[in-house]
Each structure stands twice: as structure tokens, then as C-alpha cells.
Motif scaffolding. Structure first.
Motif, PDB file in Angstrom:
ATOM      1  N   THR A 206       0.941  -1.207  -0.048  1.00 25.93           N
ATOM      2  CA  THR A 206       0.068  -0.191  -0.047  1.00 25.93           C
ATOM      3  C   THR A 206       0.813   1.345   0.056  1.00 25.93           C
ATOM      4  OG1 THR A 206      -1.631  -1.127   1.315  1.00 25.93           O
ATOM      5  CG2 THR A 206      -1.767   1.300   1.307  1.00 25.93           C
ATOM      6  N   ILE A 207       1.946   1.274   0.844  1.00 24.20           N
ATOM      7  CA  ILE A 207       2.767   2.439   0.890  1.00 24.20           C
ATOM      8  C   ILE A 207       3.490   2.631  -0.372  1.00 24.20           C
ATOM      9  CG2 ILE A 207       5.121   3.235   1.789  1.00 24.20           C
ATOM     10  CD1 ILE A 207       4.073   1.960   4.562  1.00 24.20           C
ATOM     11  N   VAL A 208       3.964   1.592  -1.083  1.00 28.70           N
ATOM     12  CA  VAL A 208       4.865   1.855  -2.533  1.00 28.70           C
ATOM     13  C   VAL A 208       3.777   2.152  -3.518  1.00 28.70           C
ATOM     14  CG1 VAL A 208       5.777   0.204  -4.222  1.00 28.70           C
ATOM     15  CG2 VAL A 208       6.276  -0.059  -1.943  1.00 28.70           C
ATOM     16  N   VAL A 209       2.352   1.731  -3.600  1.00 25.87           N
ATOM     17  CA  VAL A 209       1.599   2.187  -4.478  1.00 25.87           C
ATOM     18  C   VAL A 209       1.101   3.585  -3.983  1.00 25.87           C
ATOM     19  CG1 VAL A 209      -0.861   1.872  -5.234  1.00 25.87           C
ATOM     20  CG2 VAL A 209       0.481  -0.407  -5.001  1.00 25.87           C
ATOM     21  N   SER A 210       1.151   3.943  -3.014  1.00 28.26           N
ATOM     22  CA  SER A 210       0.676   5.354  -2.880  1.00 28.26           C
ATOM     23  C   SER A 210       1.795   6.141  -3.225  1.00 28.26           C
ATOM     24  CB  SER A 210       0.662   5.663  -1.286  1.00 28.26           C
ATOM     25  OG  SER A 210      -0.719   4.820  -0.751  1.00 28.26           O
ATOM     26  N   ILE A 211       3.107   5.927  -2.803  1.00 32.97           N
ATOM     27  CA  ILE A 211       4.421   6.839  -3.466  1.00 32.97           C
ATOM     28  C   ILE A 211       4.352   6.611  -4.840  1.00 32.97           C
ATOM     29  CG2 ILE A 211       6.703   6.638  -3.539  1.00 32.97           C
ATOM     30  CD1 ILE A 211       6.854   5.713  -0.493  1.00 32.97           C
ATOM     31  N   GLY A 212       4.065   5.473  -5.458  1.00 30.12           N
ATOM     32  CA  GLY A 212       3.892   5.694  -6.792  1.00 30.12           C
ATOM     33  C   GLY A 212       2.883   6.555  -7.786  1.00 30.12           C
ATOM     34  N   LEU A 213       1.744   6.393  -7.162  1.00 35.29           N
ATOM     35  CA  LEU A 213       0.762   7.530  -7.521  1.00 35.29           C
ATOM     36  C   LEU A 213       1.070   9.000  -7.390  1.00 35.29           C
ATOM     37  CD1 LEU A 213      -2.570   5.531  -6.473  1.00 35.29           C
ATOM     38  CD2 LEU A 213      -1.697   5.631  -8.748  1.00 35.29           C
ATOM     39  N   VAL A 214       1.745   9.423  -6.258  1.00 34.18           N
ATOM     40  CA  VAL A 214       2.223  10.716  -6.010  1.00 34.18           C
ATOM     41  C   VAL A 214       3.337  11.030  -7.143  1.00 34.18           C
ATOM     42  CG1 VAL A 214       3.210  12.319  -4.338  1.00 34.18           C
ATOM     43  CG2 VAL A 214       1.408  10.616  -3.609  1.00 34.18           C
ATOM     44  N   LEU A 215       4.192  10.066  -7.432  1.00 33.63           N
ATOM     45  CA  LEU A 215       5.127  10.336  -8.275  1.00 33.63           C
ATOM     46  C   LEU A 215       4.783  10.440  -9.920  1.00 33.63           C
ATOM     47  CD1 LEU A 215       8.355   8.184  -6.732  1.00 33.63           C
ATOM     48  CD2 LEU A 215       8.253  10.594  -6.899  1.00 33.63           C
ATOM     49  N   ILE A 216       3.811   9.496 -10.042  1.00 30.40           N
ATOM     50  CA  ILE A 216       3.312   9.794 -11.280  1.00 30.40           C
ATOM     51  C   ILE A 216       2.653  10.921 -11.608  1.00 30.40           C
ATOM     52  CG2 ILE A 216       1.374   8.768 -12.655  1.00 30.40           C
ATOM     53  CD1 ILE A 216       2.171   6.059 -11.953  1.00 30.40           C
ATOM     54  N   LEU A 217       1.680  11.578 -10.624  1.00 24.49           N
ATOM     55  CA  LEU A 217       1.226  12.753 -10.640  1.00 24.49           C
ATOM     56  C   LEU A 217       2.151  14.121 -10.709  1.00 24.49           C
ATOM     57  CD1 LEU A 217      -1.675  12.505  -8.212  1.00 24.49           C
ATOM     58  CD2 LEU A 217      -2.036  12.537 -10.513  1.00 24.49           C
ATOM     59  N   ILE A 218       3.251  13.741  -9.912  1.00 25.16           N
ATOM     60  CA  ILE A 218       4.451  14.837 -10.066  1.00 25.16           C
ATOM     61  C   ILE A 218       5.058  14.886 -11.448  1.00 25.16           C
ATOM     62  CG2 ILE A 218       6.615  15.738  -9.145  1.00 25.16           C
ATOM     63  CD1 ILE A 218       5.596  14.557  -6.480  1.00 25.16           C
ATOM     64  N   PHE A 219       5.326  13.627 -12.204  1.00 25.09           N
ATOM     65  CA  PHE A 219       5.954  13.721 -13.478  1.00 25.09           C
ATOM     66  C   PHE A 219       4.976  14.100 -14.335  1.00 25.09           C
ATOM     67  CE2 PHE A 219       8.955  10.074 -11.703  1.00 25.09           C
ATOM     68  CZ  PHE A 219       9.977  11.089 -11.371  1.00 25.09           C
ATOM     69  N   LEU A 220       3.718  14.071 -14.141  1.00 24.45           N
ATOM     70  CA  LEU A 220       2.491  14.437 -15.207  1.00 24.45           C
ATOM     71  C   LEU A 220       2.619  15.813 -15.341  1.00 24.45           C
ATOM     72  CD1 LEU A 220       0.416  13.617 -17.087  1.00 24.45           C
ATOM     73  CD2 LEU A 220      -1.252  14.091 -14.838  1.00 24.45           C
TER      74      LEU A 220
END
Length: 71
Positions: free
Chosen positions: A36-50
Motif C-alpha cells: 500500500t505504501i509503495v503504490v501510494s508513493i508511486g501514484l504521487v510520483l506519477i502525478l508529479i511527473f505528469l
């Protein structure tokens, strides 16, 4: 059961489910918590990169046009 009764029953159960507050003592194992933590961090990073990608290329083109107009 008719359709109206099914719809009313569904919305009643949905309302009760979403508004019922009860403390749940459920064990979340380390695997599920880490995932859950890894997926949450991944979603935040995807939004930042977007956001960076959407803003970077137009700004890059403006800077290149500005540099070419100076020459």
C-alpha cells in the motif's frame, strides 16, 4: 422483488455501510502495508511527473524560440 424495492434496499444498505462508524481491529500484515505504501508513493510520483511533463515541453519551446529570436 420489484425493482423499486431493490433500489431502495440497495441505497439503504449503501447508506448504512458508508455511515456506520465502528472501530475494526483487523491485522494488516507487513506485505499488505508495504504494498500500500509503495503504490501510494508511486501514484504521487506519477502525478508529479505528469505535471512536470505537461509544463516542461511548452516552456522549453518558448525558451528555444526566445533564444532563436535573439540571434
Amino acid at each position: 422483488m420489484n425493482v423499486k424495492f431493490k433500489n431502495k434496499f440497495f441505497f439503504l444498505m449503501l447508506t448504512l455501510f458508508l455511515t456506520y462508524e465502528e472501530v475494526l481491529f483487523a491485522y494488516i500484515g507487513p506485505g499488505l502495508a508495504l504494498g500500500t505504501i509503495v503504490v501510494s508513493i508511486g501514484l504521487v510520483l506519477i502525478l508529479i511527473f505528469l505535471v512536470v511533463a505537461v509544463l516542461y515541453y511548452p516552456i522549453k519551446k518558448i525558451i528555444l524560440k526566445f533564444k532563436q529570436s535573439k540571434k
